[in-house]
Design a protein around this motif. Sequence first.
Motif, PDB file in Angstrom:
ATOM      1  N   LEU A 146       0.824  -1.206   0.000  1.00  0.00           N
ATOM      2  CA  LEU A 146       0.000   0.000   0.000  1.00  0.00           C
ATOM      3  C   LEU A 146       0.857   1.254   0.000  1.00  0.00           C
ATOM      4  O   LEU A 146       0.493   2.266  -0.619  1.00  0.00           O
ATOM      5  CB  LEU A 146      -0.930  -0.010   1.218  1.00  0.00           C
ATOM      6  CG  LEU A 146      -2.072  -1.037   1.171  1.00  0.00           C
ATOM      7  CD1 LEU A 146      -2.855  -1.019   2.476  1.00  0.00           C
ATOM      8  CD2 LEU A 146      -3.002  -0.762  -0.008  1.00  0.00           C
ATOM      9  N   SER A 147       1.998   1.212   0.693  1.00  0.00           N
ATOM     10  CA  SER A 147       2.884   2.382   0.683  1.00  0.00           C
ATOM     11  C   SER A 147       3.493   2.582  -0.702  1.00  0.00           C
ATOM     12  O   SER A 147       3.653   3.721  -1.159  1.00  0.00           O
ATOM     13  CB  SER A 147       3.975   2.236   1.744  1.00  0.00           C
ATOM     14  OG  SER A 147       4.893   1.200   1.411  1.00  0.00           O
ATOM     15  N   VAL A 148       3.823   1.479  -1.385  1.00  0.00           N
ATOM     16  CA  VAL A 148       4.310   1.582  -2.772  1.00  0.00           C
ATOM     17  C   VAL A 148       3.234   2.192  -3.655  1.00  0.00           C
ATOM     18  O   VAL A 148       3.506   3.071  -4.484  1.00  0.00           O
ATOM     19  CB  VAL A 148       4.728   0.191  -3.301  1.00  0.00           C
ATOM     20  CG1 VAL A 148       5.025   0.248  -4.793  1.00  0.00           C
ATOM     21  CG2 VAL A 148       5.944  -0.324  -2.546  1.00  0.00           C
ATOM     22  N   ARG A 150      15.064  -0.393  -1.780  1.00  0.00           N
ATOM     23  CA  ARG A 150      15.464  -1.789  -1.934  1.00  0.00           C
ATOM     24  C   ARG A 150      14.296  -2.715  -1.588  1.00  0.00           C
ATOM     25  O   ARG A 150      14.047  -3.700  -2.288  1.00  0.00           O
ATOM     26  CB  ARG A 150      16.663  -2.099  -1.039  1.00  0.00           C
ATOM     27  CG  ARG A 150      17.166  -3.526  -1.167  1.00  0.00           C
ATOM     28  CD  ARG A 150      18.481  -3.714  -0.436  1.00  0.00           C
ATOM     29  NE  ARG A 150      19.537  -2.882  -1.014  1.00  0.00           N
ATOM     30  CZ  ARG A 150      20.784  -2.831  -0.556  1.00  0.00           C
ATOM     31  NH1 ARG A 150      21.140  -3.579   0.486  1.00  0.00           N
ATOM     32  NH2 ARG A 150      21.675  -2.048  -1.124  1.00  0.00           N
ATOM     33  N   ARG A 151      13.583  -2.377  -0.526  1.00  0.00           N
ATOM     34  CA  ARG A 151      12.403  -3.159  -0.152  1.00  0.00           C
ATOM     35  C   ARG A 151      11.297  -3.000  -1.187  1.00  0.00           C
ATOM     36  O   ARG A 151      10.627  -3.979  -1.557  1.00  0.00           O
ATOM     37  CB  ARG A 151      11.908  -2.707   1.224  1.00  0.00           C
ATOM     38  CG  ARG A 151      10.611  -3.389   1.662  1.00  0.00           C
ATOM     39  CD  ARG A 151      10.840  -4.848   1.979  1.00  0.00           C
ATOM     40  NE  ARG A 151       9.595  -5.524   2.309  1.00  0.00           N
ATOM     41  CZ  ARG A 151       9.033  -6.488   1.587  1.00  0.00           C
ATOM     42  NH1 ARG A 151       9.621  -6.892   0.478  1.00  0.00           N
ATOM     43  NH2 ARG A 151       7.918  -7.044   1.979  1.00  0.00           N
ATOM     44  N   ALA A 157      12.208 -10.611  -7.190  1.00  0.00           N
ATOM     45  CA  ALA A 157      13.118  -9.511  -6.926  1.00  0.00           C
ATOM     46  C   ALA A 157      13.962  -9.277  -8.151  1.00  0.00           C
ATOM     47  O   ALA A 157      14.174 -10.160  -8.956  1.00  0.00           O
ATOM     48  CB  ALA A 157      14.007  -9.850  -5.728  1.00  0.00           C
ATOM     49  N   PRO A 158      14.479  -8.056  -8.345  1.00  0.00           N
ATOM     50  CA  PRO A 158      15.247  -7.748  -9.527  1.00  0.00           C
ATOM     51  C   PRO A 158      16.463  -8.639  -9.710  1.00  0.00           C
ATOM     52  O   PRO A 158      16.936  -8.834 -10.815  1.00  0.00           O
ATOM     53  CB  PRO A 158      15.657  -6.287  -9.309  1.00  0.00           C
ATOM     54  CG  PRO A 158      14.695  -5.751  -8.300  1.00  0.00           C
ATOM     55  CD  PRO A 158      14.312  -6.899  -7.455  1.00  0.00           C
ATOM     56  N   THR A 159      16.981  -9.184  -8.605  1.00  0.00           N
ATOM     57  CA  THR A 159      18.195  -9.981  -8.716  1.00  0.00           C
ATOM     58  C   THR A 159      17.918 -11.415  -9.134  1.00  0.00           C
ATOM     59  O   THR A 159      18.839 -12.166  -9.409  1.00  0.00           O
ATOM     60  CB  THR A 159      18.921  -9.989  -7.361  1.00  0.00           C
ATOM     61  OG1 THR A 159      18.028 -10.479  -6.352  1.00  0.00           O
ATOM     62  CG2 THR A 159      19.371  -8.593  -6.984  1.00  0.00           C
ATOM     63  N   LEU A 160      16.645 -11.819  -9.128  1.00  0.00           N
ATOM     64  CA  LEU A 160      16.298 -13.172  -9.500  1.00  0.00           C
ATOM     65  C   LEU A 160      15.903 -13.224 -10.968  1.00  0.00           C
ATOM     66  O   LEU A 160      15.552 -12.217 -11.565  1.00  0.00           O
ATOM     67  CB  LEU A 160      15.131 -13.668  -8.634  1.00  0.00           C
ATOM     68  CG  LEU A 160      15.400 -13.696  -7.125  1.00  0.00           C
ATOM     69  CD1 LEU A 160      14.156 -14.160  -6.388  1.00  0.00           C
ATOM     70  CD2 LEU A 160      16.585 -14.581  -6.792  1.00  0.00           C
TER      71      LEU A 160
END
Length: 409
Positions: A15-17, A194-195, A206-209
Amino acid sequence: MDHPPPSRTSQRTGLSVLGVCFVLSLLGRGLGESFTVFLLPISQSFGWDRAEAVSIYSLTALCSGLASPFVGRLFDRSGPRLVYMLGLLLLGGAFLGAAIAQQLWQLQIAVGLCVGLGIALTGNVPNSILLGRWFGPRLPTAMAVVYSATGAGVLVMLPLAQLLIERSGWRGAYEMLGAAMLLLIVPLLMLPWRRYSAGVAGMSPAPTLEPPDDGWTLRAAVRHHAFWALFATFFFTAIGMYAISAQVVAYLVDAGFPPLQAATAWGFSGVVLVIGMLSVSWLDGVIGRRPSILFSYAISITGIVLLWLLQWYPNYIVLSGFVLCFGSMIGSRGPLITATAMKVFHGKQVGLIYGTIAIGSGLGSAFGSWCGGLIHDLSASYNPVIAFALVAVLLGMIPFLVVPTLRER
């Protein structure tokens, strides 16, 4: 595939995003649309005709659309923090530059090029990718909330811009708005990006996956009929919407409404746009996507007819009907079209593919607003502009009537 329900912490973060995306979209789109209030004082200050002044607004839309695939690519590579920071930096610098402009080309670079890029960097392409990591199958609803930020931006920024212009002139208004955008960069950088980038486990990677990939590349997408159908819908609909919206405040003033009332009335479309966005997205779950989109087009057409009637009946009943119908639907199709595109072309390059489709909206917005100004100059009337917009909107709805892939989604 069913996803496990997210935890309460993840829900709060999601919700904050959503809130951050809403605010950024509100600022970007609101500042872009504020030019409809600056149009008359700028053209009067320099003695420009309507087509020259509207060319600034057209360039904003054009640059926003053309930048979309590059913004999608930048987001895929660098994440949201850099993308959104660059967006606010460009918006603030553009408005400060516009405040000291003395020539048409200077305003075209500042308000046209830089504001257009700023809107792209804070707008629907990065927001849709980021929200997809948090909302998954609920993305249409989340995007409806973010798309409604366009209306909220109009509601907030247009009357605010008009008040600043009346108090400090159009140059002073640009100075204050530009400084405010630059100051907002500090709290933006302090957010937990990052979160935010990681998304919900199991909902989106996640971007790294390694993200799930349906094999779609931009090369393959442009050979699919759905790509061009969505492009055409964006293109023609934007022509119709922006041929009118670029001049709507000037039109209302010419119809006899005071400038502040005209700006406030059009700004109030922001309230009904929120209702329209959420209503069409709700209808999507009740009657299906295609009927919901076609319904939204019918309401838009009704609004265009009411705008035409305002020339002879400049009263608040007809004005309210126009704002309600046209304003509530001006971007209502966006969340559903976005969700359709991201469902059809899901994969590693979805940001690039959707960004390329979104070029259609930028091209249509630029072409529609500029042609609307030119048609007004040549005819000295708004009637051909309204007819031009009506035809474009009808063309925009055709893909959802005839293209099999869009009829099935």
